[in-house]
Scaffold this active site. Structure first.
Site, PDB file in Angstrom:
ATOM      1  N   ASP A  87       0.834  -1.201   0.000  1.00 56.79           N
ATOM      2  CA  ASP A  87       0.000   0.000   0.000  1.00 56.79           C
ATOM      3  C   ASP A  87       0.874   1.259   0.000  1.00 56.79           C
ATOM      4  O   ASP A  87       1.957   1.267   0.586  1.00 56.79           O
ATOM      5  CB  ASP A  87      -0.888  -0.035   1.255  1.00 56.79           C
ATOM      6  CG  ASP A  87      -2.115   0.848   1.123  1.00 56.79           C
ATOM      7  OD1 ASP A  87      -2.569   1.082  -0.008  1.00 56.79           O
ATOM      8  OD2 ASP A  87      -2.628   1.302   2.165  1.00 56.79           O
ATOM      9  N   GLU A 141      -4.077   6.399  -7.111  1.00 56.78           N
ATOM     10  CA  GLU A 141      -5.003   7.322  -6.429  1.00 56.78           C
ATOM     11  C   GLU A 141      -5.106   8.606  -7.233  1.00 56.78           C
ATOM     12  O   GLU A 141      -4.219   9.449  -7.158  1.00 56.78           O
ATOM     13  CB  GLU A 141      -4.444   7.605  -5.024  1.00 56.78           C
ATOM     14  CG  GLU A 141      -5.272   8.521  -4.154  1.00 56.78           C
ATOM     15  CD  GLU A 141      -4.637   8.699  -2.770  1.00 56.78           C
ATOM     16  OE1 GLU A 141      -4.406   9.865  -2.382  1.00 56.78           O
ATOM     17  OE2 GLU A 141      -4.378   7.699  -2.077  1.00 56.78           O
ATOM     18  N   HIS A 187      -7.602   9.715   5.292  1.00 56.03           N
ATOM     19  CA  HIS A 187      -6.675   8.829   6.016  1.00 56.03           C
ATOM     20  C   HIS A 187      -6.582   9.303   7.463  1.00 56.03           C
ATOM     21  O   HIS A 187      -6.436  10.489   7.724  1.00 56.03           O
ATOM     22  CB  HIS A 187      -5.267   8.892   5.404  1.00 56.03           C
ATOM     23  CG  HIS A 187      -5.170   8.197   4.093  1.00 56.03           C
ATOM     24  ND1 HIS A 187      -4.588   8.763   2.989  1.00 56.03           N
ATOM     25  CD2 HIS A 187      -5.569   6.969   3.701  1.00 56.03           C
ATOM     26  CE1 HIS A 187      -4.626   7.906   1.988  1.00 56.03           C
ATOM     27  NE2 HIS A 187      -5.229   6.819   2.393  1.00 56.03           N
ATOM     28  N   HIS A 218     -10.187   3.797   0.731  1.00 57.37           N
ATOM     29  CA  HIS A 218      -9.198   4.134   1.762  1.00 57.37           C
ATOM     30  C   HIS A 218      -9.891   4.961   2.846  1.00 57.37           C
ATOM     31  O   HIS A 218     -10.926   5.572   2.616  1.00 57.37           O
ATOM     32  CB  HIS A 218      -8.063   4.968   1.155  1.00 57.37           C
ATOM     33  CG  HIS A 218      -7.112   4.183   0.304  1.00 57.37           C
ATOM     34  ND1 HIS A 218      -5.777   4.040   0.617  1.00 57.37           N
ATOM     35  CD2 HIS A 218      -7.300   3.504  -0.855  1.00 57.37           C
ATOM     36  CE1 HIS A 218      -5.187   3.300  -0.310  1.00 57.37           C
ATOM     37  NE2 HIS A 218      -6.095   2.972  -1.218  1.00 57.37           N
ATOM     38  N   GLY A 219      -9.307   4.992   4.032  1.00 53.78           N
ATOM     39  CA  GLY A 219      -9.840   5.837   5.110  1.00 53.78           C
ATOM     40  C   GLY A 219     -11.129   5.305   5.698  1.00 53.78           C
ATOM     41  O   GLY A 219     -12.025   6.065   6.073  1.00 53.78           O
ATOM     42  N   ASN A 242      -7.148  -0.237   8.850  1.00 57.13           N
ATOM     43  CA  ASN A 242      -5.908  -0.113   9.609  1.00 57.13           C
ATOM     44  C   ASN A 242      -6.194  -0.191  11.115  1.00 57.13           C
ATOM     45  O   ASN A 242      -6.132  -1.245  11.728  1.00 57.13           O
ATOM     46  CB  ASN A 242      -5.192   1.189   9.225  1.00 57.13           C
ATOM     47  CG  ASN A 242      -3.789   1.295   9.801  1.00 57.13           C
ATOM     48  OD1 ASN A 242      -3.502   0.807  10.890  1.00 57.13           O
ATOM     49  ND2 ASN A 242      -2.897   1.946   9.086  1.00 57.13           N
TER      50      ASN A 242
END
Length: 289
Positions: A87, A141, A187, A218-219, A242
């Site tokens: 990533d 991205e 993020h 993401h996020g 995460n």
């Protein structure tokens, strides 16, 4: 060394293409240590779910190829489909370094989003070609997802730039296989304004390019099942997680301070596995392997 399988047999893409065809999403777990890697594989096997193990370039800077090879061994020997993804690889040198590790990464995020758009597109195209020549799928991205993340070069001071369908099209032209749109996702911490996602923007991007690339979220750490469902309706098949996993390890360490290290490691792994399996049920991937 045996040659890598061709891109048509790529593990990451096989996992995500099946998810798109069958209407679910796959948890992509951001791992920093062997415990989180093992927790991801155990969760996948227990829930009979596909999964992706994500490492950051930090893993290579910290441990050379050692953690990467351990992750590849754990992922690729699982009894269900589990792929290994790098990533936020943020320099061309690191992308090439990672792509050259034998029998390791199935996919790499060539994240040049800290460059201006033209340079971002040019570098992304070059790196996608490098990855594809080695049978490795590539993610990029367009725009810039706001905020910073542990293990990723700090981009929190760079302004978030939302993705337009036209930009998404430009990035698809670089040859990428996965696209991570910026549509209000952040993020790290969402801060006082809270979660404000532009689902219409995601839908428009999906209509424009969703037939050619898999969309990545993401996020997603603070999201609940309802938000995930809306993102999946907008075409998302890969969901990066995460803190939603790693916090459970940290909490276990706090709780078990002073206890034998093996028991702390085992309990921490179990706590992460429980969290991962919850995501697998929310995303609909449980029972799909």
């Amino acid at each position: 060394m045996a040659p890598r399988p061709p891109l048509s047999e790529n593990r990451s893409m096989s996992i995500l293409n099946k998810a798109l065809a069958e209407g679910y999403a796959v948890p992509a777990m951001c791992c920093y240590n062997i415990e989180s890697i093992i927790a991801t594989v155990k969760a996948a096997e227990a829930a009979r779910s596909p999964a992706m193990v994500l490492l950051f370039p930090w893993a290579i800077q910290y441990a050379g190829d050692a953690l990467v090879k351990a992750a590849a061994e754990a992922a690729h020997s699982a009894s269900v489909p589990v792929s290994l993804h790098l990533d936020h690889c943020q320099t061309p040198e690191l992308v090439r370094r990672a792509a050259d590790i034998p029998d390791a990464f199935d996919s790499i995020m060539c994240d040049m989003s800290h460059y201006e758009k033209e340079e971002n597109l040019k570098l992304t195209a070059e790196l996608v070609k490098y990855c594809h020549e080695r049978g490795i799928a590539a993610e990029a991205e367009p725009g810039r997802i706001e905020g910073g993340e542990d293990g990723v070069a700090e981009t929190a001071d760079l302004e978030g730039l939302l993705t337009t369908p036209e930009e998404a099209e430009e990035f698809v032209a670089t040859g990428i296989d996965m696209l991570a749109p910026a549509f209000g996702n952040v993020h790290g911490e969402y801060g006082p304004r809270g979660i404000q996602l532009e689902y219409d923007r995601l839908d428009a991007i999906n209509k424009k390019v969703g037939d050619r690339v898999r969309l990545v979220l993401h996020g997603a750490d603070p999201f609940d099942e309802e938000i995930f469902r809306k993102c999946m309706a907008g075409g998302v098949t890969k969901v990066n997680i995460n803190k939603g996993m790693n916090n459970h390890y940290a909490w276990t360490q706090e709780k078990m301070r002073g206890k034998p290290l093996t028991s702390v490691i085992e309990k921490g792994t179990e706590a992460m596995q429980v969290a991962i399996e919850r995501y697998m049920h929310w995303l609909g991937s449980a029972g799909k392997a």
